[in-house]
Design an enzyme around this catalytic site. Sequence first.
Site, short mmCIF file in Angstrom:
data_model
loop_
_atom_site.label_atom_id
_atom_site.label_comp_id
_atom_site.label_asym_id
_atom_site.label_seq_id
_atom_site.Cartn_x
_atom_site.Cartn_y
_atom_site.Cartn_z
N TYR A 271 -12.20 -2.25 -3.90
CA TYR A 271 -12.70 -2.43 -2.54
C TYR A 271 -14.23 -2.33 -2.45
CZ TYR A 271 -8.24 -2.59 0.07
OH TYR A 271 -7.03 -2.96 0.60
N LYS B 195 0.82 -1.22 0.00
CA LYS B 195 0.00 0.00 0.00
C LYS B 195 0.86 1.28 0.00
CE LYS B 195 -4.00 -2.24 2.22
NZ LYS B 195 -4.99 -2.17 3.34
N ASN C 118 -2.14 0.33 6.70
CA ASN C 118 -1.57 -0.89 7.27
C ASN C 118 -0.70 -1.69 6.29
OD1 ASN C 118 -3.64 -1.83 5.72
ND2 ASN C 118 -4.72 -2.90 7.35
N HIS D 199 -2.20 -5.45 1.53
CA HIS D 199 -3.49 -6.13 1.34
C HIS D 199 -3.20 -7.55 0.90
CE1 HIS D 199 -7.38 -7.28 -0.35
NE2 HIS D 199 -6.68 -7.78 -1.35
N GLU E 180 -9.45 -10.77 -7.78
CA GLU E 180 -8.47 -9.70 -7.56
C GLU E 180 -7.25 -9.85 -8.47
OE1 GLU E 180 -9.73 -8.95 -2.89
OE2 GLU E 180 -7.69 -9.59 -3.34
P1 ATP Z 1 -7.02 -6.10 3.32
O1 ATP Z 1 -8.39 -6.42 2.74
O2 ATP Z 1 -6.51 -4.73 2.93
O3 ATP Z 1 -6.05 -7.20 3.10
P2 ATP Z 1 -7.99 -6.94 5.88
O4 ATP Z 1 -8.62 -8.07 5.13
O5 ATP Z 1 -7.08 -7.27 7.02
O6 ATP Z 1 -7.16 -6.03 4.91
P3 ATP Z 1 -10.56 -5.63 5.81
O7 ATP Z 1 -11.54 -5.80 6.92
O8 ATP Z 1 -10.78 -6.38 4.53
O9 ATP Z 1 -9.10 -5.95 6.41
O10 ATP Z 1 -10.46 -4.08 5.51
C1 ATP Z 1 -9.87 -3.63 4.31
C2 ATP Z 1 -8.98 -2.45 4.59
O11 ATP Z 1 -9.78 -1.36 5.03
C3 ATP Z 1 -7.96 -2.65 5.72
O12 ATP Z 1 -6.79 -3.29 5.33
C4 ATP Z 1 -7.70 -1.22 6.15
O13 ATP Z 1 -6.77 -0.59 5.26
C5 ATP Z 1 -9.06 -0.58 5.98
N1 ATP Z 1 -9.79 -0.59 7.26
C6 ATP Z 1 -10.35 -1.65 7.88
N2 ATP Z 1 -10.93 -1.32 9.03
C7 ATP Z 1 -10.73 0.02 9.16
C8 ATP Z 1 -11.08 1.00 10.16
N3 ATP Z 1 -11.76 0.66 11.24
N4 ATP Z 1 -10.70 2.28 9.93
C9 ATP Z 1 -10.01 2.63 8.82
N5 ATP Z 1 -9.65 1.77 7.86
C10 ATP Z 1 -10.00 0.49 8.02
MG MG Z 2 -9.80 -7.82 3.34
#
Ligand code: ATP
Ligand code: MG
Length: 137
Positions: free
Chosen positions: A49, A9, A112, A115, A126
């Site tokens: 997303y 990211k 974070n 992804h 994806e």
């Molecule tokens: P990713 O899909 O990016 O691999 P993930 O599966 O661990 O991450 P998801 O629940 O799918 O997490 O959320 C997608 C992305 O949205 C997260 O990686 C983060 O960047 C963002 N995100 C998730 N929760 C929050 C939150 N509470 N506040 C801000 N951003 C968030």
């Molecule tokens: Mg995810």
Amino acid sequence: TERTLSIIKPDATSRNLTGKINAKFEEAGLRIIAQKRIKLTKAQAGTFYEVHKERPFYDELCDFMASGPVVVQVLEGEGAIAKNREVMGATNPAEAAPGTIRAEFAESVGENSVHGSDAPETAAVEISYFFAGIELV
Ligand code: ATP
Ligand code: MG
């Protein structure tokens, strides 16, 4: 062997962490079989997303993903989807296990660093969003 879609990211590319993150993947036995650095438009991030479009953080997430270059990549290996998520660590870096990418590099739950696809069906969708079949060898 399984394949999964990974994204390094903007918070990580801006801090020049691509190599350190790729080393974590390779040490875990994941092979980087395709990779490119691109800059997403907000619309492209929004489509990627789309599953999160009702979540309160969706707009912020799309702005962030379009804020700078990302590295999109396909990782291959035995159980690659689960293995990648293990190497990534929990979504919230404060909860990520020691030694994981997010524990070491992530700035916050939003920014974070990585992804990773969460299931075989999403991995297939994806991967095809970013790569043509001819690019995957
Ligand atoms: P990713 O899909 O990016 O691999 P993930 O599966 O661990 O991450 P998801 O629940 O799918 O997490 O959320 C997608 C992305 O949205 C997260 O990686 C983060 O960047 C963002 N995100 C998730 N929760 C929050 C939150 N509470 N506040 C801000 N951003 C968030
Ligand atoms: Mg995810």
